[in-house]
Design a protein around this motif. Sequence first.
Motif, PDB file in Angstrom:
ATOM      1  N   CYS A   1      40.714  49.175  30.934  1.00 31.86           N
ATOM      2  CA  CYS A   1      40.637  47.711  30.766  1.00 31.86           C
ATOM      3  C   CYS A   1      40.547  47.328  29.292  1.00 31.86           C
ATOM      4  N   ILE A   2      41.334  46.308  28.902  1.00 35.15           N
ATOM      5  CA  ILE A   2      41.310  45.819  27.517  1.00 35.15           C
ATOM      6  C   ILE A   2      40.731  44.404  27.440  1.00 35.15           C
ATOM      7  N   LEU A   3      40.092  43.960  28.512  1.00 34.23           N
ATOM      8  CA  LEU A   3      39.399  42.661  28.521  1.00 34.23           C
ATOM      9  C   LEU A   3      40.313  41.499  28.121  1.00 34.23           C
ATOM     10  N   CYS A   4      41.520  41.497  28.675  1.00 31.62           N
ATOM     11  CA  CYS A   4      42.473  40.442  28.320  1.00 31.62           C
ATOM     12  C   CYS A   4      42.273  39.164  29.127  1.00 31.62           C
ATOM     13  N   ALA A   5      41.546  39.264  30.250  1.00 37.07           N
ATOM     14  CA  ALA A   5      41.262  38.123  31.137  1.00 37.07           C
ATOM     15  C   ALA A   5      42.449  37.713  32.014  1.00 37.07           C
TER      16      ALA A   5
ATOM     17  N   CYS B   1      43.457  39.060  34.684  1.00 37.53           N
ATOM     18  CA  CYS B   1      43.079  39.178  36.102  1.00 37.53           C
ATOM     19  C   CYS B   1      42.195  38.021  36.531  1.00 37.53           C
TER      20      CYS B   1
ATOM     21  N   ALA C   1      37.521  41.088  36.193  1.00 34.35           N
ATOM     22  CA  ALA C   1      37.378  41.865  34.941  1.00 34.35           C
ATOM     23  C   ALA C   1      35.955  42.403  34.807  1.00 34.35           C
TER      24      ALA C   1
ATOM     25  N   CYS D   1      47.452  42.525  35.938  1.00 34.12           N
ATOM     26  CA  CYS D   1      46.838  43.472  34.984  1.00 34.12           C
ATOM     27  C   CYS D   1      47.890  44.242  34.172  1.00 34.12           C
ATOM     28  N   PRO D   2      47.906  44.074  32.847  1.00 38.22           N
ATOM     29  CA  PRO D   2      48.901  44.774  32.026  1.00 38.22           C
ATOM     30  C   PRO D   2      48.633  46.266  31.927  1.00 38.22           C
ATOM     31  N   ARG D   3      47.462  46.713  32.340  1.00 43.61           N
ATOM     32  CA  ARG D   3      47.120  48.129  32.277  1.00 43.61           C
ATOM     33  C   ARG D   3      47.346  48.824  33.607  1.00 43.61           C
TER      34      ARG D   3
ATOM     35  N   ILE E   1      45.752  48.636  36.360  1.00 50.62           N
ATOM     36  CA  ILE E   1      44.510  49.075  37.013  1.00 50.62           C
ATOM     37  C   ILE E   1      44.517  48.606  38.465  1.00 50.62           C
TER      38      ILE E   1
ATOM     39  N   ILE F   1      42.695  47.078  40.572  1.00 49.84           N
ATOM     40  CA  ILE F   1      41.462  46.280  40.497  1.00 49.84           C
ATOM     41  C   ILE F   1      40.856  46.085  41.885  1.00 49.84           C
TER      42      ILE F   1
HETATM   43 FE1  SF4 Z   1      41.046  44.408  32.222  1.00 50.22          FE
HETATM   44 FE2  SF4 Z   1      43.363  44.446  33.573  1.00 50.22          FE
HETATM   45 FE3  SF4 Z   1      41.636  42.445  33.896  1.00 50.22          FE
HETATM   46 FE4  SF4 Z   1      42.981  42.658  31.591  1.00 50.22          FE
HETATM   47  S1  SF4 Z   1      43.841  42.236  33.627  1.00 50.22           S
HETATM   48  S2  SF4 Z   1      40.772  42.192  31.853  1.00 50.22           S
HETATM   49  S3  SF4 Z   1      43.077  44.885  31.404  1.00 50.22           S
HETATM   50  S4  SF4 Z   1      41.295  44.605  34.441  1.00 50.22           S
END
Ligand code: SF4
Length: 232
Positions: free
Chosen positions: A144-148, A150, A167, A210-212, A214, A216
């Motif tokens: 997670c890069i905490l991009c918000a 999600c 997140a 989610c760009p990563r 994940i 979730i």
């Molecule tokens: Fe983290 Fe993915 Fe949510 Fe971004 S979208 S805050 S990377 S879990």
Amino acid sequence: MDVNLRILRYNPEGDAAPHWETYQVAVDPMDRVLDLLIKVKAEQDGSLSFRRSCGHGICGSDAMLINGRNRLACRIRVDQLGKKISVAPLPGLPVVKDLIVEMSGFFGKYRTVKPYLINDQPEPERERRQSPGDRARFDDTTKCILCAACTSSCPSFWARPEYVGPAAIVQAHRFIFDSRDEGAAERLEILADENGVWRCRTIFNCVDACPRGINITRAILEVSSAIVGRRG
Ligand code: SF4
Ligand code: F3S
Ligand code: FES
């Protein structure tokens, strides 16, 4: 090629409400939306405001609503979007200016889940060791890069902004299932709250955003199961 780039603009010092502005931009199909925004700012309107830092999908600062989906502007290219591109700030968060949203509430929720290692045992001489299997248990949520992207795509969050959001749950998961950590009970107590995991209705927008990549929803279900198991 030229693209028709629509941007939802808002300047709190002069505008009564957000409004769309359209820009014609000469681009290469491999340009990213971030490149287009930089170009508009440099060549057409220096007042355009947006966040970015790394430019390579690592810092999480340029998540925005692009052609109706939350994306990182530095990761999505023109050839993936076509000749008509619309860009708006992340939904569900207060707009500060143009594409910049207020993130203090988002990070406040992140802090409530105690996103750090909790372990009161005496420090070992070397590192706290962990088997590859134990490390793999929470590997997905370390990304997670905490991009918000999600949390701001989640209808449960839109309906109830007090919901801690995906997140924060992802960040809690990263520590709850870490074999070196001893704070799981505290975090599960926090997430069993009325604004915790039970607000998730498994809508899956978060996973799509989610760009990563994940998973979730799986992380949320694992945390929910741990809460239920704790009660059992
Ligand atoms: Fe983290 Fe993915 Fe949510 Fe971004 S979208 S805050 S990377 S879990
Ligand atoms: Fe929201 Fe994702 Fe749950 S979109 S409802 S947190 S599955
Ligand atoms: Fe850092 Fe896009 S600018 S993630």
